[in-house]
Design a protein around this motif. Structure first.
Motif, PDB file in Angstrom:
ATOM      1  N   ALA A   1      -9.833 -12.818  -1.955  1.00 56.08           N
ATOM      2  CA  ALA A   1      -8.470 -12.346  -1.659  1.00 56.08           C
ATOM      3  C   ALA A   1      -8.103 -11.166  -2.556  1.00 56.08           C
ATOM      4  N   GLN A   2      -8.437 -11.248  -3.843  1.00 53.65           N
ATOM      5  CA  GLN A   2      -8.140 -10.135  -4.749  1.00 53.65           C
ATOM      6  C   GLN A   2      -8.916  -8.881  -4.367  1.00 53.65           C
ATOM      7  N   LEU A   3     -10.199  -9.053  -4.037  1.00 54.41           N
ATOM      8  CA  LEU A   3     -11.002  -7.899  -3.619  1.00 54.41           C
ATOM      9  C   LEU A   3     -10.413  -7.242  -2.370  1.00 54.41           C
ATOM     10  N   ALA A   4      -9.958  -8.066  -1.444  1.00 54.04           N
ATOM     11  CA  ALA A   4      -9.362  -7.525  -0.222  1.00 54.04           C
ATOM     12  C   ALA A   4      -8.071  -6.769  -0.549  1.00 54.04           C
ATOM     13  N   GLN A   5      -7.295  -7.286  -1.483  1.00 58.08           N
ATOM     14  CA  GLN A   5      -6.052  -6.610  -1.880  1.00 58.08           C
ATOM     15  C   GLN A   5      -6.342  -5.264  -2.540  1.00 58.08           C
ATOM     16  N   PHE A   6      -7.289  -5.259  -3.477  1.00 59.16           N
ATOM     17  CA  PHE A   6      -7.655  -3.986  -4.112  1.00 59.16           C
ATOM     18  C   PHE A   6      -8.167  -2.987  -3.075  1.00 59.16           C
ATOM     19  N   ALA A   7      -9.001  -3.463  -2.155  1.00 59.81           N
ATOM     20  CA  ALA A   7      -9.587  -2.579  -1.143  1.00 59.81           C
ATOM     21  C   ALA A   7      -8.525  -2.008  -0.209  1.00 59.81           C
ATOM     22  N   ALA A   8      -7.443  -2.760   0.003  1.00 55.49           N
ATOM     23  CA  ALA A   8      -6.391  -2.311   0.924  1.00 55.49           C
ATOM     24  C   ALA A   8      -5.551  -1.173   0.339  1.00 55.49           C
ATOM     25  N   LEU A   9      -5.560  -1.033  -0.968  1.00 57.53           N
ATOM     26  CA  LEU A   9      -4.643  -0.081  -1.606  1.00 57.53           C
ATOM     27  C   LEU A   9      -4.868   1.354  -1.162  1.00 57.53           C
ATOM     28  N   GLU A  10      -6.123   1.762  -1.029  1.00 57.40           N
ATOM     29  CA  GLU A  10      -6.394   3.165  -0.720  1.00 57.40           C
ATOM     30  C   GLU A  10      -5.734   3.599   0.574  1.00 57.40           C
ATOM     31  N   GLU A  11      -5.986   2.862   1.654  1.00 55.87           N
ATOM     32  CA  GLU A  11      -5.425   3.265   2.951  1.00 55.87           C
ATOM     33  C   GLU A  11      -3.906   3.153   2.960  1.00 55.87           C
ATOM     34  N   LEU A  12      -3.385   2.110   2.335  1.00 60.22           N
ATOM     35  CA  LEU A  12      -1.925   1.934   2.307  1.00 60.22           C
ATOM     36  C   LEU A  12      -1.252   3.081   1.562  1.00 60.22           C
ATOM     37  N   TYR A  13      -1.805   3.445   0.415  1.00 59.05           N
ATOM     38  CA  TYR A  13      -1.193   4.546  -0.335  1.00 59.05           C
ATOM     39  C   TYR A  13      -1.367   5.883   0.375  1.00 59.05           C
ATOM     40  N   LYS A  14      -2.509   6.094   1.009  1.00 59.96           N
ATOM     41  CA  LYS A  14      -2.699   7.344   1.753  1.00 59.96           C
ATOM     42  C   LYS A  14      -1.702   7.435   2.909  1.00 59.96           C
ATOM     43  N   GLU A  15      -1.530   6.326   3.600  1.00 61.23           N
ATOM     44  CA  GLU A  15      -0.599   6.298   4.739  1.00 61.23           C
ATOM     45  C   GLU A  15       0.830   6.583   4.285  1.00 61.23           C
ATOM     46  N   TRP A  16       1.257   5.880   3.232  1.00 65.43           N
ATOM     47  CA  TRP A  16       2.637   6.030   2.782  1.00 65.43           C
ATOM     48  C   TRP A  16       2.866   7.311   2.009  1.00 65.43           C
ATOM     49  N   ASN A  17       1.833   7.792   1.331  1.00 64.05           N
ATOM     50  CA  ASN A  17       1.992   9.025   0.570  1.00 64.05           C
ATOM     51  C   ASN A  17       2.219  10.221   1.485  1.00 64.05           C
ATOM     52  N   ALA A  18       1.714  10.117   2.711  1.00 60.20           N
ATOM     53  CA  ALA A  18       1.947  11.191   3.686  1.00 60.20           C
ATOM     54  C   ALA A  18       3.417  11.243   4.101  1.00 60.20           C
ATOM     55  N   LYS A  19       4.114  10.114   3.978  1.00 60.69           N
ATOM     56  CA  LYS A  19       5.535  10.049   4.354  1.00 60.69           C
ATOM     57  C   LYS A  19       6.441  10.277   3.146  1.00 60.69           C
ATOM     58  N   ILE A  20       6.088   9.622   2.040  1.00 59.76           N
ATOM     59  CA  ILE A  20       6.894   9.685   0.813  1.00 59.76           C
ATOM     60  C   ILE A  20       5.931   9.952  -0.341  1.00 59.76           C
ATOM     61  N   ASN A  21       6.022  11.108  -0.918  1.00 60.93           N
ATOM     62  CA  ASN A  21       5.039  11.509  -1.922  1.00 60.93           C
ATOM     63  C   ASN A  21       5.275  10.801  -3.253  1.00 60.93           C
ATOM     64  N   VAL A  22       4.440   9.785  -3.537  1.00 61.48           N
ATOM     65  CA  VAL A  22       4.549   9.062  -4.806  1.00 61.48           C
ATOM     66  C   VAL A  22       3.317   9.239  -5.681  1.00 61.48           C
ATOM     67  N   VAL A  23       2.249   9.763  -5.079  1.00 65.92           N
ATOM     68  CA  VAL A  23       1.012  10.046  -5.817  1.00 65.92           C
ATOM     69  C   VAL A  23       0.686  11.516  -5.572  1.00 65.92           C
ATOM     70  N   SER A  24       0.357  12.270  -6.622  1.00 65.03           N
ATOM     71  CA  SER A  24       0.089  13.692  -6.435  1.00 65.03           C
ATOM     72  C   SER A  24      -1.080  13.880  -5.469  1.00 65.03           C
ATOM     73  N   ARG A  25      -1.018  14.943  -4.695  1.00 67.79           N
ATOM     74  CA  ARG A  25      -2.022  15.196  -3.653  1.00 67.79           C
ATOM     75  C   ARG A  25      -3.434  15.237  -4.242  1.00 67.79           C
ATOM     76  N   LYS A  26      -3.571  15.806  -5.428  1.00 73.96           N
ATOM     77  CA  LYS A  26      -4.911  15.931  -6.023  1.00 73.96           C
ATOM     78  C   LYS A  26      -5.442  14.589  -6.530  1.00 73.96           C
TER      79      LYS A  26
END
Length: 214
Positions: free
Chosen positions: A21-46
């Motif tokens: 479950a923890q591995l799945a949660q960590f693995a999910a972060l990349e796509e979730l942050y990429k998806e949301w960062n395109a809408k609301i910039n919370v992580v620098s593009r670089k």
């Protein structure tokens, strides 16, 4: 779990014993942050393409010095898009994390990431830390939010005093660069650990974990 393991090689290089479950949660972060960062910039593009090194592993340097016991209560002051609180909540599923920020749209991202990754031990609050009343926490964590003097002013009233633990209750913050002047101006004597000693990666040169006991 193979795809998750491939993605998380950097974390698994330094930590083990995660549940599926923890591995799945960590693995999910990349796509979730990429998806949301395109809408609301919370992580620098670089940084978004290096999210596991620059954000997740950086956040987990706190886990390398602090073994939070189940039931511990932690406040993340000025959490932004959820660092260090989100990775730490995955790492410590039995610990309660309260993430606060003065910018509501950043908390919208945190809430969406928690829902998408099924992280159940995070609550969020749209406020400034100094406005929180009648709540106490074991630890406050923060990453690159404000000078140490200000962080301590905000954190100290929110902290329970307990020196019986291996790591006394207090403020744990992530900072970088030459901190001599900032520490001097704070009047505090934090314990300081170079992150490059924890994770020998070039990115962590001149980055530190600071712990100030209550």
């Amino acid at each position: 779990m193979e795809s998750a393991t491939q993605k998380l090689g950097l974390i698994l290089k330094y930590f083990g014993d995660f549940t599926d479950a923890q591995l799945a949660q960590f693995a999910a972060l990349e796509e979730l942050y990429k998806e949301w960062n395109a809408k609301i910039n919370v992580v620098s593009r670089k940084d978004i393409d290096s999210i596991y090194l620059h954000h997740v592993l950086h956040s987990l340097s706190i886990a390398a010095i602090a073994d939070f016991a189940p039931g511990t209560q932690v406040i993340d002051i000025g959490c932004g898009g959820g660092f260090p609180g989100v990775p730490l909540a995955i790492f410590f599923p039995g610990v309660k994390f309260h993430l606060v920020d003065s910018i509501a749209k950043k908390l919208k991202v945190v809430d969406a990431v928690c829902e998408g990754a099924q992280i159940k031990n995070i609550t969020t609050q749209h406020t400034r830390a100094e406005e929180i009343k009648n709540r106490k926490f074991d630890y406050a964590v923060s990453r690159a939010v404000a000078p140490l003097k200000d962080l301590w002013t905000w954190a100290a009233p929110l902290l329970k005093k307990d020196h019986t633990k291996t790591l006394p209750n207090g403020l744990i913050c992530l900072k970088g660069g030459d901190l001599a002047q900032e520490i001097f101006e704070s009047g505090l004597r934090p314990k300081m650990m170079p992150i490059s000693k924890i994770f020998p990666e070039e990115y962590f040169e001149e980055k530190y974990v600071l712990h100030t006991a209550k």
